[in-house]
Design an enzyme around this catalytic site. Structure first.
Site, PDB file in Angstrom:
ATOM      1  N   ILE A   1       0.839  -1.200   0.000  1.00 21.29           N
ATOM      2  CA  ILE A   1       0.000   0.000   0.000  1.00 21.29           C
ATOM      3  C   ILE A   1       0.874   1.250   0.000  1.00 21.29           C
ATOM      4  O   ILE A   1       1.688   1.459   0.895  1.00 21.29           O
ATOM      5  CB  ILE A   1      -0.940   0.031   1.218  1.00 21.29           C
ATOM      6  CG1 ILE A   1      -1.770  -1.257   1.304  1.00 21.29           C
ATOM      7  CG2 ILE A   1      -1.852   1.254   1.151  1.00 21.29           C
ATOM      8  CD1 ILE A   1      -2.666  -1.498   0.120  1.00 21.29           C
ATOM      9  N   LYS A   2       0.666   2.076  -1.012  1.00 19.67           N
ATOM     10  CA  LYS A   2       1.451   3.298  -1.164  1.00 19.67           C
ATOM     11  C   LYS A   2       0.664   4.473  -0.591  1.00 19.67           C
ATOM     12  O   LYS A   2      -0.503   4.688  -0.946  1.00 19.67           O
ATOM     13  CB  LYS A   2       1.761   3.519  -2.648  1.00 19.67           C
ATOM     14  CG  LYS A   2       2.917   4.450  -2.944  1.00 19.67           C
ATOM     15  CD  LYS A   2       3.203   4.398  -4.440  1.00 19.67           C
ATOM     16  CE  LYS A   2       4.401   5.249  -4.813  1.00 19.67           C
ATOM     17  NZ  LYS A   2       4.622   5.234  -6.284  1.00 19.67           N
TER      18      LYS A   2
END
Length: 217
Positions: free
Chosen positions: A82-83
């Site tokens: 997850i960015k």
């Protein structure tokens, strides 16, 4: 050093992965737009090609919405990372997601202070942007150097993911300084193999071999 490719172009990802060069992939909203494909569809295909982490970015700016988007992204595949943006809400989401066992990539890092906060939030990766700092007459490699020293001083396990890589020299300098990962466009990764003396030497060897009149096999 790990090599990630910064693209959502599935053809390019397959080619580099077949060469054995890829350890992961990074994407962002701009790259998804460029691909012209649905984010879930293209991200799922990318995750099926590479075994390493595939960074998929949330677009929400508030914590609660970030968490909802992160939940949706994490359902795409097991290797989703997850960015998150380097904001207070992004750091809060990073801490929560990391505590829940998710891999996280905190992006848009432009200072050592920001990187320190990402490490304290438990980020798997922090992404300092080299080229964009160079654009404003700040040596992006100095930032990598500062982050490396801070992380080593305190034993942080967060990996330095050098981003906004534009040249092969950026890759070399990041490696010399001690970045854990570089993410670069496909063309930059392919350019690493190039050297004029390699081409010249190969041309000479092939010409000499042709003169022998021999064949192998």
């Amino acid at each position: 050093m790990k090599f990630f490719v910064d693209t959502a172009d599935v053809k390019e990802i397959r080619e580099l992965n077949d060469l054995g060069l890829l350890d992961g992939v990074t994407t962002n909203p701009s790259l998804i737009l460029k691909s012209g494909r649905d984010i879930v569809e293209v991200t799922k295909e990318i995750c099926s090609i590479v075994e390493g982490p595939v960074s998929a970015e949330v677009t929400a700016t508030e914590y609660s919405e970030m968490m909802k988007e992160a939940a949706a992204l994490s359902r795409i595949a097991d290797n989703i990372c997850i960015k998150l943006p380097l904001t207070l809400d992004g750091l809060k989401a990073c801490k929560a997601l990391t505590s829940d066992g998710h891999h996280t990539n905190v992006t848009l890092c432009f200072s050592a202070n920001q990187a320190l906060l990402a490490a304290k939030a438990g980020a798997t990766f922090v992404s300092p942007f080299i080229g964009r700092l160079d654009d404003i007459a700040f040596d992006g490699m100095d930032l990598i150097r500062e982050i490396r020293q801070i992380f080593d001083n305190y034993g942080y396990e967060t990996e330095i993911l050098a981003a906004s890589i534009r040249t092969v020299n950026h890759v070399k300098e990041a490696a010399l300084i001690g970045a854990d990962v570089v993410t670069a466009p496909p063309a930059t990764l392919k350019a690493l193999v190039k050297h004029p003396l390699t081409d010249k030497g190969l041309e000479m060897f092939l010409a000499d071999w042709a003169k022998t009149g021999q064949k192998i096999g």
